[in-house]
Scaffold this active site. Sequence first.
Site, PDB file in Angstrom:
ATOM      1  N   GLY A   1      -0.302   4.424   0.332  1.00 41.92           N
ATOM      2  CA  GLY A   1      -1.032   5.562   0.874  1.00 41.92           C
ATOM      3  C   GLY A   1      -0.205   6.275   1.941  1.00 41.92           C
ATOM      4  O   GLY A   1       1.023   6.153   1.979  1.00 41.92           O
ATOM      5  N   PHE A   2      -0.883   7.005   2.802  1.00 42.85           N
ATOM      6  CA  PHE A   2      -0.171   7.772   3.825  1.00 42.85           C
ATOM      7  C   PHE A   2       0.667   6.869   4.719  1.00 42.85           C
ATOM      8  O   PHE A   2       1.801   7.188   5.054  1.00 42.85           O
ATOM      9  CB  PHE A   2      -1.173   8.553   4.675  1.00 42.85           C
ATOM     10  CG  PHE A   2      -1.839   9.684   3.938  1.00 42.85           C
ATOM     11  CD1 PHE A   2      -1.109  10.808   3.566  1.00 42.85           C
ATOM     12  CD2 PHE A   2      -3.183   9.627   3.617  1.00 42.85           C
ATOM     13  CE1 PHE A   2      -1.714  11.852   2.885  1.00 42.85           C
ATOM     14  CE2 PHE A   2      -3.796  10.666   2.933  1.00 42.85           C
ATOM     15  CZ  PHE A   2      -3.060  11.785   2.566  1.00 42.85           C
TER      16      PHE A   2
ATOM     17  N   ASP B   1      -5.662   2.472   8.255  1.00 41.40           N
ATOM     18  CA  ASP B   1      -7.062   2.046   8.288  1.00 41.40           C
ATOM     19  C   ASP B   1      -7.256   0.537   8.336  1.00 41.40           C
ATOM     20  O   ASP B   1      -8.310   0.051   8.737  1.00 41.40           O
ATOM     21  CB  ASP B   1      -7.806   2.557   7.032  1.00 41.40           C
ATOM     22  CG  ASP B   1      -7.906   4.072   6.984  1.00 41.40           C
ATOM     23  OD1 ASP B   1      -7.406   4.728   7.924  1.00 41.40           O
ATOM     24  OD2 ASP B   1      -8.474   4.586   6.016  1.00 41.40           O
TER      25      ASP B   1
ATOM     26  N   GLU C   1     -18.031  17.708   3.266  1.00 39.86           N
ATOM     27  CA  GLU C   1     -17.232  18.450   2.290  1.00 39.86           C
ATOM     28  C   GLU C   1     -17.826  18.313   0.892  1.00 39.86           C
ATOM     29  O   GLU C   1     -17.901  19.276   0.132  1.00 39.86           O
ATOM     30  CB  GLU C   1     -15.773  17.964   2.336  1.00 39.86           C
ATOM     31  CG  GLU C   1     -15.140  18.291   3.685  1.00 39.86           C
ATOM     32  CD  GLU C   1     -13.660  17.962   3.801  1.00 39.86           C
ATOM     33  OE1 GLU C   1     -13.215  16.984   3.175  1.00 39.86           O
ATOM     34  OE2 GLU C   1     -12.961  18.698   4.518  1.00 39.86           O
TER      35      GLU C   1
ATOM     36  N   GLY D   1       0.811  -1.219   0.000  1.00 39.21           N
ATOM     37  CA  GLY D   1       0.000   0.000   0.000  1.00 39.21           C
ATOM     38  C   GLY D   1       0.842   1.265   0.000  1.00 39.21           C
ATOM     39  O   GLY D   1       1.712   1.438   0.838  1.00 39.21           O
TER      40      GLY D   1
ATOM     41  N   ALA E   1      -5.795  10.004   8.095  1.00 38.71           N
ATOM     42  CA  ALA E   1      -4.450  10.074   7.533  1.00 38.71           C
ATOM     43  C   ALA E   1      -3.366  10.262   8.603  1.00 38.71           C
ATOM     44  O   ALA E   1      -2.335   9.590   8.556  1.00 38.71           O
ATOM     45  CB  ALA E   1      -4.385  11.190   6.487  1.00 38.71           C
TER      46      ALA E   1
ATOM     47  N   VAL F   1      -2.215  -7.537  -4.508  1.00 37.17           N
ATOM     48  CA  VAL F   1      -1.867  -8.542  -3.507  1.00 37.17           C
ATOM     49  C   VAL F   1      -3.110  -9.340  -3.167  1.00 37.17           C
ATOM     50  O   VAL F   1      -4.168  -8.773  -2.900  1.00 37.17           O
ATOM     51  CB  VAL F   1      -1.309  -7.864  -2.243  1.00 37.17           C
ATOM     52  CG1 VAL F   1      -1.066  -8.902  -1.145  1.00 37.17           C
ATOM     53  CG2 VAL F   1      -0.026  -7.119  -2.578  1.00 37.17           C
TER      54      VAL F   1
END
Lengths: 440, 440
Positions: free
Chosen positions: A14-15, A301, A171, A12, A317, A80
Amino acid sequence: MAGRRPRVVVVGGGFGGLAVARELRGVPVDVLLVDQDNYHLFQPLLYQVATAGLEPADIAYALRGILRRIPNAHFFMAEVVGVDWDASCLLTAAGEKIPFDHLVLAAGATTATFGVPGAAEHAFALKDLRHAVALRSHLLEQFERCAAHPELIDEGLLTVVIVGGGPTGVEMAGALRELFTKVLAKDFPALEVWRARVMLVEMADSVLTAFHRSLQRDAARALKVRRVELRLGTSVSRVTPERVELSDGSHIPARTVLWAAGVRANSLADRLDVPQGRGGRIVVGPDLSVPGRPQIWVVGDLGAAKDVEGQLLPQLAPVAMQGGRHVARSIRRRLEGRPTERFRYVDKGIMATIGRRAAVAQLSFGLCLTGSLAWLAWLFLHLVILIGFRNRLSVLLNWTWNYLTWDRAARLILGPNVRDRSAEPSAPSRSPAADRTTST
Amino acid sequence: MAGRRPRVVVVGGGFGGLAVARELRGVPVDVLLVDQDNYHLFQPLLYQVATAGLEPADIAYALRGILRRIPNAHFFMAEVVGVDWDASCLLTAAGEKIPFDHLVLAAGATTATFGVPGAAEHAFALKDLRHAVALRSHLLEQFERCAAHPELIDEGLLTVVIVGGGPTGVEMAGALRELFTKVLAKDFPALEVWRARVMLVEMADSVLTAFHRSLQRDAARALKVRRVELRLGTSVSRVTPERVELSDGSHIPARTVLWAAGVRANSLADRLDVPQGRGGRIVVGPDLSVPGRPQIWVVGDLGAAKDVEGQLLPQLAPVAMQGGRHVARSIRRRLEGRPTERFRYVDKGIMATIGRRAAVAQLSFGLCLTGSLAWLAWLFLHLVILIGFRNRLSVLLNWTWNYLTWDRAARLILGPNVRDRSAEPSAPSRSPAADRTTST
């Protein structure tokens, strides 16, 4: 290990995964980052791509470009599908086996529809760039169709129902109203754009339940000023292609439904034969390793990390970034023969923006901001966290342009072509809210 | 017309159609612009989207945004499938009938594969944004696959064959080599990127046959310096998913084929029951109206306009723009009861860029430019023609960034997802070179 450097495989980009790779720079390990996409996505701004304010390349950054600057890290693009625990190998959909000494799982979360009938098939998710571009195209198409056939407004073509009053829902609701009233009302002068509706459905009795009461009220007020229709204390019982049915028995004709009501750990978690907690999140120990598997770590997460009081940490995040750095340091300590430490999340605050000069921010040391100040703080923070100087410059240019001109340059319909659609009129052009196959 | 203003319907929002709408601003007619896309596309820079230098929103502009500034013009998004001549109505795929007093056909051209076996199925076209994003994603995917399996280089995964040595083919070839050697070689340090090949196949004995001999030689030299393999005097006899077969009997393993060898009038021309000339182009009279149908006009690539010597005019943006303005003025003359005039194309020159500080330009008054000067002229001219201040600023920002850093921010794989692909491994992710259905 006989001369060979230990291999840390990170699933992954991501952050969380990126934080691991960055923190391992210069550590005597080989890092291999695996992702099914070739870019890091700045998810917090995804709603601005969906509402035509930003372009995909503004909020995505090629992972190979980031890893260039980390000499001991490399990238592997693959989906994966599991782990061979006996051989200590990651398994990919293409059949590759990737051996590891340490494995960091940071595959994130997907949308959870909790079995609500029709939600997975007919609602949009907003988790990756494809979702955002598909949603943007779908929305603009509804306006074009109503321009030709205004009677379709009655059938809900200009109605968007957003399910979930968390930051994403709030948002998105605010950004949609600005898109409608400031941009599309000018684009479609002959259309009664004032009849376009944005409805926000939230099961709890307020939006932004993670925030202070006063900020919840401020956010609700800012949404109402923008004519977002709030349906609090209400849940969705069914989604069909034509309407949304609510728990209070009412139903809303709507052709665009955004599911922002819940997340579930990436389904990779279900395939690993490890204990899972709420939302499918992998159970981890205090140092974020998997109990009984000290060389497997879970970041962000995907994992069920807890604070010292035993409360599950939120899926945000900053938790992923701090967790990633912690795991990188823990791997280093392991290699040096030292014990690992407990992960302590430092909560610096949370924020959400409703629209132009309207946001709420709750900072850890008790300070609450609203209005222009919170909005400027939000803009500044997101610009700073965004990866890459060019992306910052481009986002800043777009934001300035959008602010000064009320324009949205990216209002392009780029979904499946009219030609493709007319060949298969019944094929839905929307993407399902739930990804039921494994993604990294 | 008893009080009603005449209605001018324009099919196509490209260079020609837009020029008509703009020139009719303030003329006592109602203009309706019909296109199946909601944006004007700046096609000359499409190859830069395909090579990750620019993003779609940089070279596309919402047609409604342009028409906002023309009070007597409106937009209708629809796929045009024919004309009911008796009723003077345009027919759309959705079944709408759009009445007109004057009809301007400016639907452009599509790729022509001349019946070469496999070309329509296995080669990429480069005519719209979807093609460009699909080609970019496909190319980057081949590099990712080779990173995992370097032996696939032998099977042509890093080989691109470009068919056609006109400006599109030449510009694409040069941009690809720069992408490979300056960007991807750094992204893939472990891969033998120097083995990636770009081959340009051209039936004539030189590239850029529309240019002066000396510029053809300059361009060929600049391409060779960049290691583009030129196969002149050669044509393609077959395209398969794995290779390209050439007229000299050789075959090249290649997984990416770009068909830039020919254009054909949009297939709308075939459905109108009007005489067609070479490449399906609609025969027009000297004033660009259809002989026998004085209220039907054809502008740009769709029509077979000729110069005073009877030579077919080239299918270029300036011809479409000047033709559009001429038709708008002719309609005005008609309304005023004056005779129309012959269309005279003023050729201000042609140019093509090969790469950084390398271009060729042939100006009408006999001046030939090459190298940095031609390149700067090319950059300047394209920035000026580009619609919209924001797009100019964004393109300028991207060009400056790319020039200074050798970076390409848009190198994102955004085609069908890995998940989708793994579900159907045999489904080609490429778009066909030939659009055999009608598009506007």
